[in-house]
Design an enzyme around this catalytic site. Structure first.
Site, PDB file in Angstrom:
ATOM      1  N   LYS A 168       0.835  -1.211   0.000  1.00  9.31           N
ATOM      2  CA  LYS A 168       0.000   0.000   0.000  1.00  9.31           C
ATOM      3  C   LYS A 168       0.866   1.255   0.000  1.00  9.31           C
ATOM      4  O   LYS A 168       0.589   2.221  -0.729  1.00  9.31           O
ATOM      5  CB  LYS A 168      -0.916  -0.005   1.238  1.00  9.31           C
ATOM      6  CG  LYS A 168      -1.754   1.267   1.423  1.00  9.31           C
ATOM      7  CD  LYS A 168      -2.697   1.521   0.257  1.00  9.31           C
ATOM      8  CE  LYS A 168      -3.412   2.859   0.350  1.00  9.31           C
ATOM      9  NZ  LYS A 168      -4.380   2.930   1.450  1.00  9.31           N
ATOM     10  N   LYS A 237       1.200  12.253   5.447  1.00  7.63           N
ATOM     11  CA  LYS A 237       1.365  11.064   6.287  1.00  7.63           C
ATOM     12  C   LYS A 237       1.828   9.884   5.455  1.00  7.63           C
ATOM     13  O   LYS A 237       2.767   9.161   5.825  1.00  7.63           O
ATOM     14  CB  LYS A 237       0.041  10.719   6.978  1.00  7.63           C
ATOM     15  CG  LYS A 237       0.113   9.500   7.905  1.00  7.63           C
ATOM     16  CD  LYS A 237      -1.223   8.762   8.032  1.00  7.63           C
ATOM     17  CE  LYS A 237      -1.467   7.853   6.852  1.00  7.63           C
ATOM     18  NZ  LYS A 237      -2.633   6.945   7.044  1.00  7.63           N
TER      19      LYS A 237
END
Length: 287
Positions: A168, A237
């Site tokens: 991911k 992030k």
């Protein structure tokens, strides 16, 4: 019928929970801000009093915002009260946290699957997510009743949760670069008097087809960054997760630093920090 306890109702969590409910699942929901679940409860979901209550269901699914949120909720003390439960964590978290949380579950006797997803909320709502599964084949199979409703395909990429997180992180790193490339090239032709949407249409007509270039290209061309399905703050992030993973694995990311500067500038701007992560194009336009 399989019962599902759902933890975390941000934009992705809302869409995923709504999809499960729409498909007839017996679903219960919890969010730190309880009002986030009001529409789901009105549509037939049950409201949970605590995140822990989700582990009374056959499958617990969580989509929390970051490492800190997951660490705070999934304590080993709490997990030990629910041996045998199946927890599917669909959040994007760091490699370190993926290992830490998986170990907590192992110690507590709770089955665990790391299963971050690829797709925006509208993709989740249509049940067309790509799901990256990290865990044993037995756990992937046990989670299938929920995963098959949420995704068009479950990719079993690793026997451990950290492997799914790594994939991911790698995918999002590619998206981040696409956003930067779109921002730079749109700014380039725009300054030469070319219509930005015309440029995006040409770009995506063959060479760069797919949802990333067409979808984000439109947002950048039309400067439509609000409301954000995925904010600049979340983009920063995810870029940081890639940098941390690279440092751990000894992998070079030579282009990460300048893109990090773009995201930092966007996040430090009150008018931009809550915009879609493609808003880094506006930082580029200002240079």
């Amino acid at each position: 019928m399989t019962t599902i306890g759902f933890i975390g109702l941000g934009s992705m969590g809302q869409a995923m929970a709504a999809r499960l409910l729409e498909q007839g699942s017996d679903i219960s929901v919890w969010n730190r801000t309880a009002s986030a679940g009001d529409a789901l409860v009105a549509a037939g979901a049950h409201r949970l009093e605590s995140a822990e209550d989700a582990f009374a269901s056959d499958i617990g699914i969580s989509v929390l915002a970051n490492d800190a949120a997951g660490s705070a909720v999934f304590t080993e003390e709490m997990l030990r009260r629910h041996p045998g439960t199946l927890h599917v964590n669909m959040a994007s978290i760091s490699l370190e946290m993926a290992r830490d949380i998986e170990q907590r579950h192992t110690n507590a006797g709770v089955r665990y699957l790391g299963a971050p997803v690829l797709g925006r909320p509208e993709v989740a709502a249509a049940g067309q997510l790509n799901i990256l599964a990290g865990g044993s084949a037995e756990v992937v199979s046990a989670a299938a009743p929920a995963l098959e409703l949420l995704g068009k395909k479950t990719w079993h990429v690793s026997e451990d949760a950290a492997g799914a997180s790594l994939v991911k992180i790698g995918v999002n790193y590619n998206i981040i670069h696409a956003l930067g490339a779109l921002g730079e090239s749109v700014n380039l032709v725009e300054r030469g008097g070319i219509d930005p949407q015309l440029f995006v249409d040409i770009l995506t007509s063959g060479l760069f087809g797919g949802v990333v270039y067409s979808g984000y290209g439109k947002l950048i061309a039309e400067r439509e960054y609000f409301p954000a399905a995925f904010s600049a703050q979340l983009g920063l992030k995810d870029l940081t997760l890639a940098e941390q993973a690279a440092a751990e694995l000894g992998a070079a990311l030579p282009t990460a630093a300048p893109i990090h500067e773009l995201f930092t500038a966007a996040v430090n701007d009150e008018s931009r920090k809550d915009g879609d992560w493609s808003i880094i194009a506006e930082v580029i336009r200002d240079i």
